[in-house]
Design a protein around this motif. Structure first.
Motif, short mmCIF file in Angstrom:
data_model
loop_
_atom_site.label_atom_id
_atom_site.label_comp_id
_atom_site.label_asym_id
_atom_site.label_seq_id
_atom_site.Cartn_x
_atom_site.Cartn_y
_atom_site.Cartn_z
N LYS A 1 0.85 -1.19 0.00
CA LYS A 1 0.00 0.00 0.00
C LYS A 1 0.89 1.24 0.00
CE LYS A 1 -3.67 -2.17 2.74
NZ LYS A 1 -4.45 -2.09 4.01
N THR A 2 0.44 2.25 -0.67
CA THR A 2 1.17 3.51 -0.70
C THR A 2 0.20 4.64 -0.44
OG1 THR A 2 2.54 2.56 -2.46
CG2 THR A 2 2.78 4.91 -2.06
N THR B 1 -1.58 7.98 -1.13
CA THR B 1 -1.81 8.67 -2.40
C THR B 1 -0.83 9.83 -2.49
OG1 THR B 1 -3.43 10.22 -1.49
CG2 THR B 1 -4.27 8.09 -2.28
N PHE B 2 -0.63 10.31 -3.69
CA PHE B 2 0.29 11.42 -3.87
C PHE B 2 -0.17 12.63 -3.05
CE2 PHE B 2 0.13 9.30 -8.22
CZ PHE B 2 1.06 8.34 -7.85
N GLU B 3 -1.49 12.81 -3.00
CA GLU B 3 -2.03 13.94 -2.24
C GLU B 3 -1.82 13.76 -0.74
OE1 GLU B 3 -3.71 12.16 -4.48
OE2 GLU B 3 -3.96 13.58 -6.15
N GLN B 4 -2.02 12.53 -0.24
CA GLN B 4 -1.79 12.26 1.18
C GLN B 4 -0.33 12.50 1.55
OE1 GLN B 4 -3.27 8.20 1.20
NE2 GLN B 4 -5.03 8.77 2.49
N ASN C 1 5.68 4.11 -8.96
CA ASN C 1 5.05 5.28 -8.33
C ASN C 1 6.04 6.39 -7.95
OD1 ASN C 1 6.27 4.50 -5.86
ND2 ASN C 1 4.45 3.36 -5.22
N ASP D 1 5.78 10.02 -9.71
CA ASP D 1 4.66 10.85 -9.27
C ASP D 1 4.86 11.34 -7.84
OD1 ASP D 1 3.07 10.81 -11.61
OD2 ASP D 1 2.43 8.78 -11.17
N GLN E 1 5.94 15.80 -6.34
CA GLN E 1 5.21 16.63 -5.40
C GLN E 1 6.12 17.71 -4.82
OE1 GLN E 1 1.78 16.04 -5.10
NE2 GLN E 1 2.33 14.61 -6.73
#
Length: 252
Positions: free
Chosen positions: A179-180, A182-185, A221, A224, A228
């Motif tokens: 699990k990763t 999210t980019f926003e999290q 991933n 992406d 950030q």
């Protein structure tokens, strides 16, 4: 400009042959492809192989980090390794506060603070890990948890010592699970951490400190995540054990 950093945390993997094979071949490819420009690459092998790993990398731009140190300088602590021992073989970086150390070896804030102090005594660079559990994330306590972890340890330091730190945000629920965040999290938490450094130490410090993401980073991933605004690199676990995968992460 903040330093871009990628760290391979090999944990309790690789024997002597695997370690030296990886480093020599990785170094050859990095040199041939000229892919380490403007980024710092750090490898963290197991204790028995730190010396030979450091020798192989002498004269290169790659660095070695230890995965842990003891919180005392010396004494009757069978099986432990001190900062002074590591310093004597040329090691200058160490990972502290990793969630696995906190969980499996019961390292609480007092021990981590002592480890941090002894590392700074020997001028080590410290990759200091923070992050929340799934329970804390599910109950919207992630910001409180991370803030508390920093206030109890890193924020006990005067501003002139912060130059020795990298901060690694590792959501515990994403480590080794596939699990990763999210980019926003991930970006939201990194931005929050940077704001804490801004509040505590001012703009100059907050703009310079490298904040890394650690939580099932892989070659798919990484680009992406690293794009950030406040993510300056990664603390990579399983995906750092394969040369081509790790190279793709570095190139990201």
């Amino acid at each position: 400009m903040r330093k871009k950093v990628v760290i391979a945390n090999w944990k309790m993997n690789y024997d002597f042959h695997d370690t030296t094979f990886f480093i020599r071949n990785f170094l050859k490819i990095v040199f041939e492809r000229k892919i380490n420009h403007n980024k710092e690459i750090i490898l963290a092998p197991s204790f028995p192989f730190l010396h030979i790993s450091n020798q192989i990398l002498q004269g290169t731009t790659l660095n070695i980090a230890a995965q842990n140190i003891h919180h005392k300088d010396k004494g009757s602590y069978t099986g432990e390794v001190s900062a002074s021992m590591l310093k004597s073989i040329g090691i200058q970086k160490v990972i502290l506060g990793h969630s696995e150390r906190r969980e499996f070896f019961f390292e609480k804030k007092n021990i981590l603070l002592e480890k941090m102090k002894i590392a700074l005594k020997y001028n080590f660079n410290i990759i200091f890990c923070v992050g929340e559990s799934l329970y804390e994330r599910s109950n919207n306590q992630q910001f409180k948890t991370v803030e508390c972890q920093l206030k109890e340890t890193v924020f006990q330091c005067p501003s002139n010592n912060i130059k020795y730190f990298y901060i690694a945000y590792e959501p515990i629920w994403a480590i080794g699970t596939g699990k990763t965040a999210t980019f926003e999290q991930a970006q939201t938490m990194h931005e929050f951490i940077r704001s804490l450094f801004l509040e505590k130490y001012g703009e100059s410090v907050s703009n310079k400190i490298s904040i890394l993401y650690g939580g099932s980073i892989n070659d798919l991933n990484a680009k992406d995540l690293f794009s950030q605004k406040d993510i300056d690199g990664g603390l990579v676990g399983n995906s750092s054990l394969q040369i081509e995968k790790f190279l793709k992460i570095v190139q990201s």
